[in-house]
Design a protein around this motif. Sequence first.
Motif, PDB file in Angstrom:
ATOM      1  N   PRO A 166       0.789  -1.233   0.000  1.00  0.00           N
ATOM      2  CA  PRO A 166       0.000   0.000   0.000  1.00  0.00           C
ATOM      3  C   PRO A 166       0.826   1.291   0.000  1.00  0.00           C
ATOM      4  N   ARG A 167       1.928   1.320   0.738  1.00  0.00           N
ATOM      5  CA  ARG A 167       2.713   2.546   0.842  1.00  0.00           C
ATOM      6  C   ARG A 167       3.252   2.990  -0.522  1.00  0.00           C
ATOM      7  N   VAL A 168       3.669   2.027  -1.341  1.00  0.00           N
ATOM      8  CA  VAL A 168       4.257   2.367  -2.642  1.00  0.00           C
ATOM      9  C   VAL A 168       3.289   2.124  -3.801  1.00  0.00           C
ATOM     10  N   LYS A 169       2.070   1.742  -3.484  1.00  0.00           N
ATOM     11  CA  LYS A 169       1.003   1.554  -4.469  1.00  0.00           C
ATOM     12  C   LYS A 169       1.374   0.535  -5.562  1.00  0.00           C
ATOM     13  N   VAL A 170       1.695  -0.676  -5.114  1.00  0.00           N
ATOM     14  CA  VAL A 170       1.941  -1.786  -6.033  1.00  0.00           C
ATOM     15  C   VAL A 170       0.960  -2.902  -5.671  1.00  0.00           C
ATOM     16  N   ALA A 171       0.195  -3.361  -6.675  1.00  0.00           N
ATOM     17  CA  ALA A 171      -0.776  -4.447  -6.483  1.00  0.00           C
ATOM     18  C   ALA A 171      -0.398  -5.617  -7.382  1.00  0.00           C
ATOM     19  N   VAL A 172      -0.363  -6.801  -6.792  1.00  0.00           N
ATOM     20  CA  VAL A 172       0.038  -8.003  -7.528  1.00  0.00           C
ATOM     21  C   VAL A 172      -1.134  -8.976  -7.577  1.00  0.00           C
ATOM     22  N   PHE A 173      -1.434  -9.467  -8.771  1.00  0.00           N
ATOM     23  CA  PHE A 173      -2.486 -10.450  -8.979  1.00  0.00           C
ATOM     24  C   PHE A 173      -1.844 -11.708  -9.553  1.00  0.00           C
ATOM     25  N   VAL A 174      -2.135 -12.866  -8.951  1.00  0.00           N
ATOM     26  CA  VAL A 174      -1.669 -14.150  -9.483  1.00  0.00           C
ATOM     27  C   VAL A 174      -2.882 -14.795 -10.126  1.00  0.00           C
ATOM     28  N   ASP A 175      -2.900 -14.786 -11.456  1.00  0.00           N
ATOM     29  CA  ASP A 175      -4.068 -15.238 -12.207  1.00  0.00           C
ATOM     30  C   ASP A 175      -3.971 -16.713 -12.575  1.00  0.00           C
ATOM     31  N   GLY A 176      -5.052 -17.443 -12.311  1.00  0.00           N
ATOM     32  CA  GLY A 176      -5.134 -18.842 -12.709  1.00  0.00           C
ATOM     33  C   GLY A 176      -5.316 -18.956 -14.210  1.00  0.00           C
ATOM     34  N   CYS A 177      -4.628 -19.898 -14.815  1.00  0.00           N
ATOM     35  CA  CYS A 177      -4.660 -20.041 -16.271  1.00  0.00           C
ATOM     36  C   CYS A 177      -6.075 -20.276 -16.802  1.00  0.00           C
ATOM     37  N   TYR A 178      -6.850 -21.101 -16.129  1.00  0.00           N
ATOM     38  CA  TYR A 178      -8.209 -21.350 -16.616  1.00  0.00           C
ATOM     39  C   TYR A 178      -9.099 -20.139 -16.378  1.00  0.00           C
TER      40      TYR A 178
END
Length: 188
Positions: free
Chosen positions: A107-119
């Motif tokens: 949150p402090r540096v405004k980075v969001a990570v999403f791990v997306d499922g292939c299906y």
Amino acid sequence: MHAYLRWTDRGQVRTRHLRAVDQPSRIRNLAVGWEHARAEGLVRDAARPEGSWASSPEVRASMRGNRGRDTAPEMRLRSMLHARGLRYRVSTRPMVEVRRTADVVFPRVKVAVFVDGCYWHGCPEHYRPASTNSEFWRQKIEGNKQRDETTNRLLGEAGWTVIRAWEHEDPAAVVERVARAVRSAGAG
């Protein structure tokens, strides 16, 4: 590989090993596991609820068992990020006003990570359309992809760096991308 039954009993997750499986695909391993569980009297077919989109009780049970968070790829990534000394929040909204949950948030540096499922997110390398109930699943996956694009746009417009990783990606490479983004955002 092994087949397991997993269920919830009074708020506790229970797991029972069924047997070793060695079929050529995940779906065949699931089918063998279900056949064994039925033969042992561990499960019984239940009528699908009216209006259910599932094509069979097995599909319904499998879909209900899919995790929304703490998947194996997420856990590997988080462990490696933590080992690098990076601290983050897990399964939280980057922006309260946007109803989207990122898997890892700085949150402090405004980075969001999403791990997306292939299906679920229609990976160009690994996604294979469903053969049963195909129109429903086509619309579902397309809707997920559109929502991902909207999420990327909304967060980007608010100054967030969005990193999307496929579940099949090398976690070490993803950690490097995340670490660079966090360092870069923290330096600015």
